[in-house]
Design a protein around this motif. Structure first.
Motif, short mmCIF file in Angstrom:
data_model
loop_
_atom_site.label_atom_id
_atom_site.label_comp_id
_atom_site.label_asym_id
_atom_site.label_seq_id
_atom_site.Cartn_x
_atom_site.Cartn_y
_atom_site.Cartn_z
N GLY A 165 0.81 -1.21 0.00
CA GLY A 165 0.00 0.00 0.00
C GLY A 165 0.85 1.26 0.00
N HIS A 166 1.95 1.22 0.72
CA HIS A 166 2.86 2.36 0.78
C HIS A 166 3.44 2.66 -0.61
CE1 HIS A 166 5.16 5.27 3.01
NE2 HIS A 166 6.32 4.74 2.68
N HIS A 167 3.84 1.61 -1.30
CA HIS A 167 4.39 1.75 -2.64
C HIS A 167 3.36 2.36 -3.59
CE1 HIS A 167 6.07 0.66 -6.54
NE2 HIS A 167 7.19 0.27 -5.96
N LEU A 168 2.13 1.87 -3.54
CA LEU A 168 1.08 2.36 -4.42
C LEU A 168 0.74 3.82 -4.14
CD1 LEU A 168 -1.24 -0.77 -4.25
CD2 LEU A 168 0.20 -0.11 -6.18
N LEU A 169 0.74 4.18 -2.87
CA LEU A 169 0.41 5.56 -2.51
C LEU A 169 1.50 6.55 -2.93
CD1 LEU A 169 -1.24 5.07 0.99
CD2 LEU A 169 -2.37 5.59 -1.17
N ALA A 170 2.71 6.06 -3.14
CA ALA A 170 3.76 6.94 -3.67
C ALA A 170 3.35 7.48 -5.03
CB ALA A 170 5.09 6.19 -3.77
N ARG A 431 6.42 -2.45 11.05
CA ARG A 431 5.64 -1.90 12.17
C ARG A 431 6.41 -0.82 12.90
NH1 ARG A 431 5.96 -3.11 17.27
NH2 ARG A 431 7.21 -4.99 16.84
N LEU A 432 7.74 -0.99 13.03
CA LEU A 432 8.55 -0.03 13.77
C LEU A 432 8.76 1.28 13.02
CD1 LEU A 432 11.23 -2.48 15.22
CD2 LEU A 432 9.52 -1.18 16.53
N ARG A 433 8.48 1.30 11.71
CA ARG A 433 8.65 2.54 10.94
C ARG A 433 7.39 3.40 11.05
NH1 ARG A 433 12.55 -0.54 9.45
NH2 ARG A 433 14.43 0.49 8.69
N ASN A 434 7.06 3.68 12.30
CA ASN A 434 5.81 4.34 12.63
C ASN A 434 6.01 5.85 12.77
OD1 ASN A 434 3.13 4.63 13.34
ND2 ASN A 434 3.48 4.17 15.51
N VAL A 435 6.39 6.46 11.65
CA VAL A 435 6.54 7.91 11.60
C VAL A 435 5.68 8.41 10.44
CG1 VAL A 435 8.87 7.93 12.57
CG2 VAL A 435 8.59 7.74 10.08
N ILE A 436 5.30 9.66 10.48
CA ILE A 436 4.49 10.22 9.39
C ILE A 436 5.25 10.06 8.08
CG2 ILE A 436 3.50 12.33 8.43
CD1 ILE A 436 3.02 13.26 11.29
N GLY A 437 4.58 9.45 7.11
CA GLY A 437 5.23 9.18 5.84
C GLY A 437 5.91 7.83 5.79
N GLY A 438 5.94 7.11 6.91
CA GLY A 438 6.61 5.83 6.97
C GLY A 438 5.73 4.70 6.46
N THR A 439 6.34 3.50 6.41
CA THR A 439 5.66 2.36 5.83
C THR A 439 4.94 1.49 6.84
OG1 THR A 439 5.97 0.56 4.22
CG2 THR A 439 7.62 0.76 5.96
#
Length: 463
Positions: A165-170, A431-439
């Motif tokens: 989903g992160h890739h697609l939203l890019a 899960r740990l990349r829990n920052v705004i804009g993260g995956t």
């Protein structure tokens, strides 16, 4: 009789006439030419430049010409060169001498510049709508895959785990900038050239502001020489389309790779693929490949426009007739690709297991170990160096990172403890990349929610 032939004793050479004609492609502007001419005629009558009755006849006659074109009864004549002269000639046949008054206080130079802007306003609106449709398809797909893990790449090598989903939203972000550029471009060219004449304006008491308001332009071009010789709006628009096609081409390349046997991550519907004339087993993502190829075509359109304009002195030069085929080609190419893109995306089937397997190499979590060390007080450069040493140790001993014991790890990274042995699962990494804009899945879900609250998504849901 040629509409410019009074000065000449003979008609043009046959080959010259063939080279001069543009009606074969500029006839697509017929409705815009007629719309601009009707506004001009109304203004001429209002200002007393032509009789009000003639103004009325012109407008009614132009409606008849439009109906003839749309019904297929109209005969386009290359001998009349362009759409402007074809329309005016037929108008005069229909209503008589009143039609010959229409061209008062205008030139084909300011007329074509007006027609182009009227047409391109509609084209921009259509392309933006198609972009929004593509964004909707991507957002809906991303919403289904906020937790579908795959490898992210740099240098076309596995880098770190991400979610699909992160890739697609890019790409949603990229396409949003494309729409914004086109909307901004439209604002910049929505100013009226009509009234500039050939280059110097008119001695007749025209009311340009009236025409601008009638045709829903935001204002007037303020310099008559610039008004007729400017093609910045064409170049800017095609430049924006080039950036859009670059984004499509990048996503096309992603999907071509994802569909390969080496990856096996997705499958596209048969409706958007083709086979081989020789190899019965083949299923080729041809629409993606054609999108890549047609990107080069749009780039060529931009290069042609820039090259055409680069040495032209003020004002109008006949070279500028070459702008239309290039701008029309770029727009048509983008429209057909975008019309395919959203439906194609909607058919994408994802092999989650293959994606997860590809993202499960513990080496993709090496950065996670370095950042664990940073959280425990080790400067990043030292942490990076030590984890690199552990990677080297594993390579030397033919082990993967998740096969290393704590004792072995401590020989390279003294600060390590039992927590480090739990860093090798991709689901923990994302899960740990829990920052705004993260995956992180919850961050990707938040991105989806933000996009679904956008005006174009709400408009889609209401239809």
């Amino acid at each position: 009789m040629s509409m410019w032939g009074g000065r000449f004793g003979a008609g043009p050479n046959e080959l010259v006439a063939q080279m001069s004609e543009s009606v074969s492609y500029d006839k697509r502007m017929y409705a815009h030419d007629i719309k601009g001419s009707q506004a001009h005629a109304i203004m001429l009558g209002k200002q007393g430049i032509i009789p009000t009755e003639d103004s009325r006849k012109i407008c009614e006659g132009l409606e008849q010409v439009k109906e003839e074109i749309e019904s297929g009864k109209f005969e386009f004549k290359e001998s009349l060169e362009d759409i402007h002269m074809n329309v005016e000639s037929r108008l005069t046949e229909v209503i008589g001498d009143a039609g010959s008054r229409l061209h008062s206080a205008r030139s084909r130079n300011d007329q074509v510049a007006t027609d182009m802007r009227l047409l391109l306003r509609e084209d921009v609106d259509e392309v933006v709508q198609l972009i929004r449709g593509t964004q909707v398809a991507l957002i809906e797909l991303a919403e289904k895959h906020t937790e579908t893990i795959m490898p992210g790449f740099t240098h076309l090598q596995h880098a770190q785990p991400i979610v699909l989903g992160h890739h697609l939203l890019a790409y949603v972000e990229m396409f949003d900038r494309d729409a914004s550029r086109l909307i901004d471009c439209r604002k910049r060219f929505n100013f009226l050239p009509l009234g500039a004449g050939a280059l110097a304006g008119s001695t007749l008491p025209i009311d340009r502001t009236f025409v601008a308001e009638h045709l829903q332009f935001d204002g007037l071009l303020q310099n008559s020489m610039d008004a007729v010789s400017d093609r910045d709006f064409c170049i800017e628009l095609v430049s924006d389309l080039c950036i859009l096609m670059m984004h499509i081409s990048r996503q096309a390349e992603d999907m071509v790779f994802w569909m390969s046997q080496e990856a096996g991550w997705i499958e596209l519907d048969d409706a958007f693929c083709t086979g081989s004339s020789l190899m019965p087993q083949k299923k080729n993502p041809d629409m993606c490949e054609l999108a890549r190829g047609k990107t080069a075509r749009v780039y060529g359109d931009l290069t042609s426009l820039l090259t055409m304009m680069k040495n032209l002195p003020l004002c109008y030069n006949r070279d500028m007739q070459e702008d239309k085929e290039r701008i029309f080609d770029a727009i048509d190419t983008v429209k057909v690709i975008l019309a395919i893109w959203a439906p194609q995306l909607a058919t994408m089937k994802v092999n989650k297991d293959r994606m997860y397997q590809s993202a499960s190499d513990p080496a993709l979590m090496a950065t996670d170990l370095a950042e664990w060390l940073v959280r425990n007080g080790v400067p990043f450069r030292q942490a990076h160096h030590r984890v690199g040493g552990l990677v080297g140790y594993c390579k030397e001993h033919n082990k993967s990172l998740d096969q290393v014991t704590l004792e072995e790890m401590k020989t390279v990274i003294p600060e390590s403890n039992e927590e480090c042995l739990a860093l090798w699962k991709p689901e923990n990494s994302v899960r740990l990349r829990n920052v705004i804009g993260g995956t992180a899945p919850n961050q990707v879900a938040a991105q989806v929610k933000r996009w679904k609250a956008s005006s174009f998504m709400k408009a889609e849901e209401s239809t």
